[in-house]
Design a protein around this motif. Sequence first.
Motif, PDB file in Angstrom:
ATOM      1  N   LEU A  12     -85.422  13.480 109.748  1.00 35.46           N
ATOM      2  CA  LEU A  12     -84.534  13.392 110.912  1.00 35.46           C
ATOM      3  C   LEU A  12     -85.090  14.184 112.087  1.00 35.46           C
ATOM      4  O   LEU A  12     -85.036  13.742 113.234  1.00 35.46           O
ATOM      5  N   LEU A  13     -85.642  15.363 111.790  1.00 34.79           N
ATOM      6  CA  LEU A  13     -86.183  16.215 112.864  1.00 34.79           C
ATOM      7  C   LEU A  13     -87.511  15.682 113.387  1.00 34.79           C
ATOM      8  O   LEU A  13     -87.935  16.024 114.493  1.00 34.79           O
ATOM      9  N   ASN A  19     -79.719   9.619 112.619  1.00 31.61           N
ATOM     10  CA  ASN A  19     -78.652  10.165 111.775  1.00 31.61           C
ATOM     11  C   ASN A  19     -77.437   9.244 111.782  1.00 31.61           C
ATOM     12  O   ASN A  19     -76.374   9.585 112.274  1.00 31.61           O
ATOM     13  N   TYR A  37     -65.910  18.475 114.646  1.00 30.85           N
ATOM     14  CA  TYR A  37     -66.248  19.282 115.822  1.00 30.85           C
ATOM     15  C   TYR A  37     -67.742  19.430 116.037  1.00 30.85           C
ATOM     16  O   TYR A  37     -68.181  19.767 117.127  1.00 30.85           O
ATOM     17  N   ARG A  38     -68.504  19.224 115.003  1.00 27.74           N
ATOM     18  CA  ARG A  38     -69.943  19.429 115.128  1.00 27.74           C
ATOM     19  C   ARG A  38     -70.711  18.538 114.170  1.00 27.74           C
ATOM     20  O   ARG A  38     -70.274  18.317 113.038  1.00 27.74           O
ATOM     21  N   HIS A  39     -71.875  18.055 114.608  1.00 27.77           N
ATOM     22  CA  HIS A  39     -72.898  17.524 113.713  1.00 27.77           C
ATOM     23  C   HIS A  39     -74.075  18.496 113.770  1.00 27.77           C
ATOM     24  O   HIS A  39     -74.403  18.990 114.845  1.00 27.77           O
ATOM     25  N   ARG A  40     -74.704  18.677 112.620  1.00 25.69           N
ATOM     26  CA  ARG A  40     -75.893  19.525 112.568  1.00 25.69           C
ATOM     27  C   ARG A  40     -76.963  18.769 111.804  1.00 25.69           C
ATOM     28  O   ARG A  40     -76.661  18.051 110.855  1.00 25.69           O
ATOM     29  N   VAL A  41     -78.206  18.971 112.198  1.00 26.23           N
ATOM     30  CA  VAL A  41     -79.327  18.445 111.418  1.00 26.23           C
ATOM     31  C   VAL A  41     -80.307  19.589 111.198  1.00 26.23           C
ATOM     32  O   VAL A  41     -80.668  20.279 112.151  1.00 26.23           O
ATOM     33  N   GLU A  52     -77.054  27.325 107.988  1.00 28.23           N
ATOM     34  CA  GLU A  52     -76.103  26.307 108.453  1.00 28.23           C
ATOM     35  C   GLU A  52     -74.872  26.269 107.546  1.00 28.23           C
ATOM     36  O   GLU A  52     -73.746  26.151 108.019  1.00 28.23           O
ATOM     37  N   GLU A  55     -72.670  29.367 108.249  1.00 31.06           N
ATOM     38  CA  GLU A  55     -71.943  29.254 109.522  1.00 31.06           C
ATOM     39  C   GLU A  55     -70.829  28.218 109.435  1.00 31.06           C
ATOM     40  O   GLU A  55     -69.725  28.419 109.933  1.00 31.06           O
TER      41      GLU A  55
END
Lengths: 418, 418
Positions: A12-13, A19, A37-41, A52, A55
């Motif tokens: 993905l990075l 995604n 509220y958030r997506h993270r990769v 991650e 948090e």
Amino acid sequence: MYAEIIAVGSELLLGQIANTNAQFISQQLAELGIDVYRHRVVGDNADRLLQEIQEAEMRSDLVILTGGLGPTKDDLTKETMAAHTNRKLVMHEESLLAISEYFKAANREMTDNNKKQAIVLDNSTVFINRHGMAPGMLLRHNNTVFVLLPGPPREMKPMFQLDAVPELLSIFSDGKPVRSRVLRYFGIGEAELETKIEALIDAQKNPTIAPLASDGEVTLRLSAKHENKETAGSMLDKTEEKINSIVGEFMYGKDDETLLNKAFSLLSSTGKTIASAESLTAGMFSSQIASLPGASAVFKGGIICYTNESKRDLTGVKEETLLKYGAVSEQCAKELAAGVKKSLNSDIGISFTGVAGPDSLENKPAGTICIGIAMDNKPPIAISLSLKGERNYTRIRTVKHGLFQLIRLLEDRKPPLN
Amino acid sequence: MYAEIIAVGSELLLGQIANTNAQFISQQLAELGIDVYRHRVVGDNADRLLQEIQEAEMRSDLVILTGGLGPTKDDLTKETMAAHTNRKLVMHEESLLAISEYFKAANREMTDNNKKQAIVLDNSTVFINRHGMAPGMLLRHNNTVFVLLPGPPREMKPMFQLDAVPELLSIFSDGKPVRSRVLRYFGIGEAELETKIEALIDAQKNPTIAPLASDGEVTLRLSAKHENKETAGSMLDKTEEKINSIVGEFMYGKDDETLLNKAFSLLSSTGKTIASAESLTAGMFSSQIASLPGASAVFKGGIICYTNESKRDLTGVKEETLLKYGAVSEQCAKELAAGVKKSLNSDIGISFTGVAGPDSLENKPAGTICIGIAMDNKPPIAISLSLKGERNYTRIRTVKHGLFQLIRLLEDRKPPLN
């Protein structure tokens, strides 16, 4: 109820894949009334993944992780969760059996690293993978619910819908009562639509009205808060009515309806069959129709008439029409639609001709489009469009315009919007 | 050099669109040798966006934001960056002019909220939007470079490539010397490929070998670190040679080559034209070929023969073949390929027939596929496949198998892999 989605995988990075998992899960959670509220990769790196997870746990009630459950050495999600939650990793016999069955069915040899996929976190609810190998898991830690899902979308989606959602519903049964409805518009820009209904948006606090544009479509999401589900529903009805007294002309559907499935369901419900003559779009319309199960009941096939010879020889466009008006003309679009309707013996013929670009054609600039539709025994109609943008954007928009006009015709709304 | 990408927009958190911008930017940064460590997505909420910007600034040398530059009230990226960097927002006259030109060209009236899009952060490098309205910006703050780009991909992509990349290259000219190469394989699973070259992966420290699977393809990324660019190149060559002495049979291309553009460039370089007969795939193959600029030089068109009647009447499959072998048979695939080659007067005919599912057909289970190819005056060939997975996954994979066999034939590799 706050949720966030963590996708794991260096692919993905590196931009090798998008995604789409986060998109799908967000849609599903929105329908359940759970706010994301958030997506993270993050990549396949244990330290950053652990950070991650830590948090996310502090912020959110629900954390959904996708990816990193596979057989290779860089798949680290289970190991990282085990370290974070201080749990053991144990062999899940039922999954091991399912994995060996999977290899048998595919007639392939099971390598040792595939066994690793049957290892799960101790004291978790395990989801068997129906479409692949790595099982999913659900567990609780420090008042946060974690769901671990495999990365490949065709494995993740059914597992989320069929296994994770029922578990989540039983865990979070005290959600806030918000009802939401999406109204879908085509053929009008976001700023234009927002300007037309600006007074309504400003005056309206409950339901709220939130506009969104994407790929030539505009949607309005109405969200009503009320203890009573029926009251919320009639609040939505009332607001919808107000909005559509102004811009109803451009609406084509609601909620998860798309131009494609709306057109398809109208074809099905009216019992009409369709055939296509595609020049510019070269099969894109037909391929979309055929993507839906049951397509053979409404779709008869088509001609991809990419050359002038094939327009003449295979779909019966007159030589005179090509000489006088050109291949990109309403006249040609009408003859293509009528011709393909006849040769494939369908109720409707639809045609797409135009200049995809980057170069101009017949002295017509890139983006010049003609769409023809012949239905039943009525004279064929055609519309012309002038679209801006790159080649494939133009082709995709063209198919959408065709579907929108088809919907309007099948719903007996007229005249077609040009 | 660490970078991260922040996408802004509640539409992403609602799952209405996928974050393809992060994918594209990640690909581009990987090519520049800049490591992306995180993707983030936040909604149209100033507080959470500010928090993401603050955290990113502490961690990263480069932060790229997409979205939130539009005309509506929930577009907040500029305002939030202004607050964070203590900069003024000023009208950018050149952008305002470009925006009013844009409306003139589209023959639409410019509403007041569109003017807001021409406002930029003071003391930033402004990128005029060639394909839309909102300009982009580049600015520095506390040793971090921030790039703000519009959300719509067709506006963001050219702006990133043509405006942002040159600026970034001139700012970060001291990158680490890593050369990387991607080898692309088809027709072999990730675990199978990894097992075959396991000894190599374990022994190899520089270049490193990193496998990745997606959608039926497997890629290996080789990365060599060396001060001297040419030495790094020959290190990559050597490793590639070792790998392909084992699995070279399955390789189809390198770096950003795809099955589609590889097949297309072979058609172009050999000067051969192609026509398609598509049943199962219903135009998907043709539409992909036509997605490439210059398609008309190699693509003659096709027949979407979704029904048995159209297979017989439009592509010349014998009634006897349909009765004896069925529509999903190698015999039918060969006749379809030969038939469409003849009726569209091309050098190559390719055909796709099969059972998309969910239901079986002719007593053949979903996923039964036959692909035929007729080239020049050689007898047509056909292969059979048995694919697992849902309808559209099967259709997409089928097109890829067709492209792979086409590549093998055009490169004179044989026999076709079944």
